[in-house]
Design a protein around this motif. Structure first.
Motif, PDB file in Angstrom:
ATOM      1  N   ALA A 172      -5.614 -21.632  -1.484  1.00  0.00           N
ATOM      2  CA  ALA A 172      -5.397 -21.013  -0.172  1.00  0.00           C
ATOM      3  C   ALA A 172      -4.401 -19.869  -0.275  1.00  0.00           C
ATOM      4  O   ALA A 172      -4.601 -18.790   0.301  1.00  0.00           O
ATOM      5  CB  ALA A 172      -4.908 -22.057   0.826  1.00  0.00           C
ATOM      6  N   CYS A 173      -3.320 -20.095  -1.022  1.00  0.00           N
ATOM      7  CA  CYS A 173      -2.299 -19.054  -1.177  1.00  0.00           C
ATOM      8  C   CYS A 173      -2.866 -17.846  -1.921  1.00  0.00           C
ATOM      9  O   CYS A 173      -2.594 -16.695  -1.558  1.00  0.00           O
ATOM     10  CB  CYS A 173      -1.101 -19.631  -1.920  1.00  0.00           C
ATOM     11  N   MET A 174      -3.674 -18.112  -2.952  1.00  0.00           N
ATOM     12  CA  MET A 174      -4.294 -17.028  -3.709  1.00  0.00           C
ATOM     13  C   MET A 174      -5.156 -16.145  -2.813  1.00  0.00           C
ATOM     14  O   MET A 174      -5.034 -14.913  -2.809  1.00  0.00           O
ATOM     15  CB  MET A 174      -5.174 -17.605  -4.816  1.00  0.00           C
ATOM     16  N   LEU A 175      -6.022 -16.789  -2.043  1.00  0.00           N
ATOM     17  CA  LEU A 175      -6.978 -16.050  -1.223  1.00  0.00           C
ATOM     18  C   LEU A 175      -6.310 -15.366  -0.047  1.00  0.00           C
ATOM     19  O   LEU A 175      -6.606 -14.205   0.279  1.00  0.00           O
ATOM     20  CB  LEU A 175      -8.070 -16.998  -0.718  1.00  0.00           C
ATOM     21  N   LEU A 176      -5.404 -16.081   0.618  1.00  0.00           N
ATOM     22  CA  LEU A 176      -4.818 -15.531   1.842  1.00  0.00           C
ATOM     23  C   LEU A 176      -3.857 -14.389   1.572  1.00  0.00           C
ATOM     24  O   LEU A 176      -3.667 -13.519   2.427  1.00  0.00           O
ATOM     25  CB  LEU A 176      -4.131 -16.643   2.636  1.00  0.00           C
ATOM     26  N   LEU A 226       0.581   5.059  -5.138  1.00  0.00           N
ATOM     27  CA  LEU A 226       0.402   4.109  -4.038  1.00  0.00           C
ATOM     28  C   LEU A 226      -0.846   3.245  -4.252  1.00  0.00           C
ATOM     29  O   LEU A 226      -0.813   2.035  -4.027  1.00  0.00           O
ATOM     30  CB  LEU A 226       0.307   4.861  -2.717  1.00  0.00           C
ATOM     31  N   CYS A 227      -1.934   3.853  -4.695  1.00  0.00           N
ATOM     32  CA  CYS A 227      -3.169   3.103  -4.944  1.00  0.00           C
ATOM     33  C   CYS A 227      -2.978   2.077  -6.054  1.00  0.00           C
ATOM     34  O   CYS A 227      -3.407   0.921  -5.930  1.00  0.00           O
ATOM     35  CB  CYS A 227      -4.306   4.057  -5.302  1.00  0.00           C
ATOM     36  N   ILE A 228      -2.333   2.497  -7.140  1.00  0.00           N
ATOM     37  CA  ILE A 228      -2.111   1.585  -8.265  1.00  0.00           C
ATOM     38  C   ILE A 228      -1.205   0.438  -7.852  1.00  0.00           C
ATOM     39  O   ILE A 228      -1.493  -0.742  -8.132  1.00  0.00           O
ATOM     40  CB  ILE A 228      -1.516   2.347  -9.461  1.00  0.00           C
ATOM     41  N   ALA A 229      -0.091   0.780  -7.161  1.00  0.00           N
ATOM     42  CA  ALA A 229       0.847  -0.259  -6.729  1.00  0.00           C
ATOM     43  C   ALA A 229       0.202  -1.216  -5.741  1.00  0.00           C
ATOM     44  O   ALA A 229       0.393  -2.440  -5.820  1.00  0.00           O
ATOM     45  CB  ALA A 229       2.081   0.394  -6.107  1.00  0.00           C
ATOM     46  N   SER A 230      -0.597  -0.698  -4.808  1.00  0.00           N
ATOM     47  CA  SER A 230      -1.266  -1.549  -3.823  1.00  0.00           C
ATOM     48  C   SER A 230      -2.245  -2.488  -4.497  1.00  0.00           C
ATOM     49  O   SER A 230      -2.321  -3.681  -4.166  1.00  0.00           O
ATOM     50  CB  SER A 230      -1.990  -0.686  -2.781  1.00  0.00           C
ATOM     51  N   LEU A 231      -3.015  -1.957  -5.463  1.00  0.00           N
ATOM     52  CA  LEU A 231      -3.978  -2.788  -6.181  1.00  0.00           C
ATOM     53  C   LEU A 231      -3.273  -3.935  -6.907  1.00  0.00           C
ATOM     54  O   LEU A 231      -3.724  -5.084  -6.864  1.00  0.00           O
ATOM     55  CB  LEU A 231      -4.754  -1.923  -7.170  1.00  0.00           C
ATOM     56  N   LEU A 232      -2.160  -3.626  -7.548  1.00  0.00           N
ATOM     57  CA  LEU A 232      -1.411  -4.663  -8.262  1.00  0.00           C
ATOM     58  C   LEU A 232      -0.864  -5.710  -7.303  1.00  0.00           C
ATOM     59  O   LEU A 232      -0.965  -6.920  -7.558  1.00  0.00           O
ATOM     60  CB  LEU A 232      -0.264  -4.024  -9.050  1.00  0.00           C
ATOM     61  N   MET A 233      -0.287  -5.262  -6.185  1.00  0.00           N
ATOM     62  CA  MET A 233       0.315  -6.205  -5.245  1.00  0.00           C
ATOM     63  C   MET A 233      -0.723  -7.083  -4.561  1.00  0.00           C
ATOM     64  O   MET A 233      -0.449  -8.226  -4.208  1.00  0.00           O
ATOM     65  CB  MET A 233       1.144  -5.449  -4.206  1.00  0.00           C
ATOM     66  N   VAL A 234      -1.924  -6.545  -4.372  1.00  0.00           N
ATOM     67  CA  VAL A 234      -2.997  -7.342  -3.765  1.00  0.00           C
ATOM     68  C   VAL A 234      -3.548  -8.350  -4.766  1.00  0.00           C
ATOM     69  O   VAL A 234      -3.836  -9.497  -4.414  1.00  0.00           O
ATOM     70  CB  VAL A 234      -4.119  -6.421  -3.250  1.00  0.00           C
ATOM     71  N   CYS A 235      -3.674  -7.948  -6.023  1.00  0.00           N
ATOM     72  CA  CYS A 235      -4.354  -8.780  -7.017  1.00  0.00           C
ATOM     73  C   CYS A 235      -3.437  -9.763  -7.744  1.00  0.00           C
ATOM     74  O   CYS A 235      -3.895 -10.837  -8.156  1.00  0.00           O
ATOM     75  CB  CYS A 235      -5.035  -7.889  -8.050  1.00  0.00           C
ATOM     76  N   VAL A 236      -2.163  -9.412  -7.933  1.00  0.00           N
ATOM     77  CA  VAL A 236      -1.276 -10.245  -8.752  1.00  0.00           C
ATOM     78  C   VAL A 236      -1.153 -11.679  -8.247  1.00  0.00           C
ATOM     79  O   VAL A 236      -1.229 -12.626  -9.045  1.00  0.00           O
ATOM     80  CB  VAL A 236       0.114  -9.580  -8.894  1.00  0.00           C
ATOM     81  N   PRO A 237      -0.965 -11.930  -6.935  1.00  0.00           N
ATOM     82  CA  PRO A 237      -0.891 -13.335  -6.487  1.00  0.00           C
ATOM     83  C   PRO A 237      -2.147 -14.134  -6.834  1.00  0.00           C
ATOM     84  O   PRO A 237      -2.060 -15.313  -7.197  1.00  0.00           O
ATOM     85  CB  PRO A 237      -0.708 -13.207  -4.972  1.00  0.00           C
ATOM     86  N   TYR A 238      -3.300 -13.499  -6.709  1.00  0.00           N
ATOM     87  CA  TYR A 238      -4.548 -14.178  -7.054  1.00  0.00           C
ATOM     88  C   TYR A 238      -4.592 -14.492  -8.546  1.00  0.00           C
ATOM     89  O   TYR A 238      -4.926 -15.609  -8.952  1.00  0.00           O
ATOM     90  CB  TYR A 238      -5.741 -13.302  -6.655  1.00  0.00           C
ATOM     91  N   LEU A 239      -4.239 -13.507  -9.366  1.00  0.00           N
ATOM     92  CA  LEU A 239      -4.257 -13.710 -10.813  1.00  0.00           C
ATOM     93  C   LEU A 239      -3.215 -14.737 -11.244  1.00  0.00           C
ATOM     94  O   LEU A 239      -3.463 -15.545 -12.152  1.00  0.00           O
ATOM     95  CB  LEU A 239      -4.007 -12.372 -11.522  1.00  0.00           C
ATOM     96  N   TYR A 240      -2.065 -14.720 -10.581  1.00  0.00           N
ATOM     97  CA  TYR A 240      -1.026 -15.692 -10.910  1.00  0.00           C
ATOM     98  C   TYR A 240      -1.482 -17.107 -10.554  1.00  0.00           C
ATOM     99  O   TYR A 240      -1.220 -18.063 -11.298  1.00  0.00           O
ATOM    100  CB  TYR A 240       0.264 -15.353 -10.170  1.00  0.00           C
ATOM    101  N   GLY A 241      -2.161 -17.251  -9.415  1.00  0.00           N
ATOM    102  CA  GLY A 241      -2.708 -18.553  -9.034  1.00  0.00           C
ATOM    103  C   GLY A 241      -3.720 -19.045 -10.053  1.00  0.00           C
ATOM    104  O   GLY A 241      -3.741 -20.236 -10.396  1.00  0.00           O
TER     105      GLY A 241
END
Length: 240
Positions: free
Chosen positions: A211-215, A177-192
């Protein structure tokens, strides 16, 4: 506790008493004092080294007990999550009121257009201007302030990860859960960051991506902490 004519190093004994749960202190210290007394009659130097080694082992056990305690871990998780949430809020308010990058380092504007908005945290001008842009955001009115943190594309992007984290909180282990949560929180930012650094967007197009990255992080970080803490309550006896 056993009484002996020869006592071990006082500081070592004090440390062991601090490291040991109260309901075990008397029995443990009594055994250690007795063993120390026997070693002392044979070789005082060996006895002192042995007692300090027992102090080290007690500290190691106490540290392991601390870092695997569910309540301690939940506190750390929420502290980190709340810190990230606050930092993202500051970045959003700064971007919404930023007129120029005077006072920032050379090349910062180029880095910002490439999606490296997190580099603002390394700039003294960002932190020194915090009171100004926070007050400006608040003075614009409560509804205008709320709208700073509402972005439809970001909401849509965060919906699926949020449901996935919620599902994993019921089915997955804490580690997964921790690994998956970290990825889901960070991936949009990294993709941006990837999009901005590999495509030549105009400045007016960069803002919505930032804005999309941060929000996305803003929306997901605290719910992720909540679901991890909830899972920790289920697996309280064994965290990792």
């Amino acid at each position: 506790m056993a009484k002996n004519n020869v006592n071990p190093p006082k500081f070592a004994a004090w440390l062991i008493a601090r490291f040991t749960p109260k309901h075990h202190q008397n029995a443990l210290l009594g055994d250690l004092y007795e063993e120390y007394s026997l070693l002392q009659t044979q070789n005082p130097s060996v006895a002192n080294c042995w007692f300090w080694h027992q102090t080290y082992l007690s500290g190691q056990t106490a540290f392991h007990r601390l870092v695997t305690n569910a309540n301690v871990i939940k506190g750390i998780i929420f502290s980190i999550g709340l810190s990230i949430f606050t930092i993202i809020a500051l970045l959003v308010m700064w971007l919404s009121s930023m007129d120029n990058v005077d006072g920032f380092s050379d090349g910062f504007w180029h880095s910002l257009l490439n999606g490296n908005v997190h580099l603002a945290l390394l700039e003294g001008a960002f932190w020194s201007g915090t009171p100004e842009y926070v007050m400006k955001s608040v003075d614009d009115g409560i509804w205008s302030f709320i709208k700073l943190f509402i972005d439809v594309p970001a909401v849509m992007m965060a919906t699926a990860p949020l449901f996935a984290i919620r599902y994993l909180s019921k089915t997955a282990s804490v580690r997964l859960l921790c690994i998956a949560s970290l990825l889901m929180v960070c991936v949009p930012y990294l993709y941006g960051m990837y999009l901005l650094s590999n495509h030549d967007y105009a400045a007016t197009q960069t803002g919505p991506v930032l804005a999309c990255m941060l929000l996305n992080v803003f929306y997901l970080v605290l719910p992720s902490c909540y679901f991890i803490a909830k899972r920790l309550r289920v697996e309280r006896s064994k965290v990792w």
